[in-house]
Design a protein around this motif. Structure first.
Motif, PDB file in Angstrom:
ATOM      1  N   THR A   1      -0.183  -7.725   6.534  1.00  0.00           N
ATOM      2  CA  THR A   1      -1.050  -7.760   7.584  1.00  0.00           C
ATOM      3  C   THR A   1      -2.141  -6.653   7.618  1.00  0.00           C
ATOM      4  N   SER A   2      -2.949  -6.520   8.641  1.00  0.00           N
ATOM      5  CA  SER A   2      -4.025  -5.534   8.595  1.00  0.00           C
ATOM      6  C   SER A   2      -3.346  -4.196   8.881  1.00  0.00           C
ATOM      7  N   ALA A   3      -3.994  -3.170   8.429  1.00  0.00           N
ATOM      8  CA  ALA A   3      -3.465  -1.853   8.669  1.00  0.00           C
ATOM      9  C   ALA A   3      -4.585  -0.941   8.482  1.00  0.00           C
ATOM     10  N   PRO A   4      -4.245   0.302   8.680  1.00  0.00           N
ATOM     11  CA  PRO A   4      -5.302   1.372   8.427  1.00  0.00           C
ATOM     12  C   PRO A   4      -5.979   1.316   7.023  1.00  0.00           C
ATOM     13  N   TRP A   5      -7.524   1.055   6.818  1.00  0.00           N
ATOM     14  CA  TRP A   5      -8.027   0.862   5.711  1.00  0.00           C
ATOM     15  C   TRP A   5      -7.529  -0.442   5.007  1.00  0.00           C
TER      16      TRP A   5
END
Length: 257
Positions: free
Chosen positions: A164-168
């Motif tokens: 999933t989306s995450a920092p960077w």
């Protein structure tokens, strides 16, 4: 008492340049002597006239209605989800341009053959673009020095992703058409792109995204390569104009694949 006289100064004269040979100067690590010019000075009034044009930071996805570059900031220190209801052509151009900024691109897809030429052009491995089967994307270790864009090209009903989306680490989900999962993905996304759709799809997209009637009624008339990008506060029509190199890889703009 008479003081002795000498024609040799006791120390270096202010402003004098020491006589240093080229070889000695290179050995010291200071580099070569540059040209000598008078200082450039400006008055306070002239200083106000100085300007350095600086655009937004990100991936140039095309030009807006005013002909100015339109930029998507996909490399972020916070999780960022993008939904694109559109064609594979635009997605592949985005992938190429994201890779050109230094991001690693991981493509999760059920049609790897459609991505083979793009991957070959970018280069595979940890520093380029990789293709993975649906549901088989490994941890990617995104960081500020190694941002990642995950592209989910998984059909009309993409399963919930393992990554999933995450920092960077941003995630772009491609839907060829409006599907039952589109409302959920649109609510999760911080950026939604819509290309040409049918009139019925346009009405539903308008309801889900809160587009004004004039905006969603225009969606069935969009030309190839045009995307309406929407956030909670902003909407912008963007025309993606491919470079010669991009045309050689993915062809000219098209909505259908």
């Amino acid at each position: 008492m008479v003081m002795p006289t000498s024609t040799t100064p006791a120390g270096p004269v202010a402003g004098a340049q020491p006589s240093v040979g080229l070889r000695d100067r290179l050995r010291t690590g200071f580099g070569l002597l540059g040209p000598r010019h008078p200082r450039h000075t400006l008055s306070l009034a002239e200083a106000d006239m100085l300007a350095l044009p600086i655009g937004d930071d990100g991936v140039v996805v095309g030009v807006n209605a005013e002909g100015q570059p339109a930029v998507l900031g996909v490399n972020r220190p916070t999780p960022f989800d993008i939904l694109l209801i559109g064609g594979l052509w635009t997605t592949q151009v985005l992938a190429l341009r994201a890779a050109a900024t230094g991001a690693r691109v991981a493509v999760e897809t059920g049609r790897p053959g459609h991505w083979a030429q793009v991957v070959q052009a970018v280069g595979g491995g940890q520093s380029g673009m990789t293709v993975h089967e649906v549901g088989r994307v490994p941890p990617l270790g995104a960081s500020a020095t190694g941002p990642v864009l995950v592209i989910r090209d998984c059909g009309m009903r993409p399963p919930r992703g393992r990554v999933t989306s995450a920092p960077w680490q941003s995630v772009l989900t491609l839907l060829p058409y409006l599907s039952p999962v589109a409302p959920r993905l649109a609510r999760q996304a911080r950026l939604v792109g819509v290309q040409r759709v049918s009139p019925d799809e346009a009405v539903e997209i308008g309801r889900v995204t809160g587009l004004p009637r004039a905006e969603y009624e225009a969606l069935p008339t969009l030309a190839d390569g045009v995307t309406l990008w929407c956030t909670e506060r902003d909407r912008q029509y963007v025309m993606t104009q491919p470079t010669d190199a991009e045309i050689g890889l993915v062809g000219t703009p098209r909505r259908m694949d």
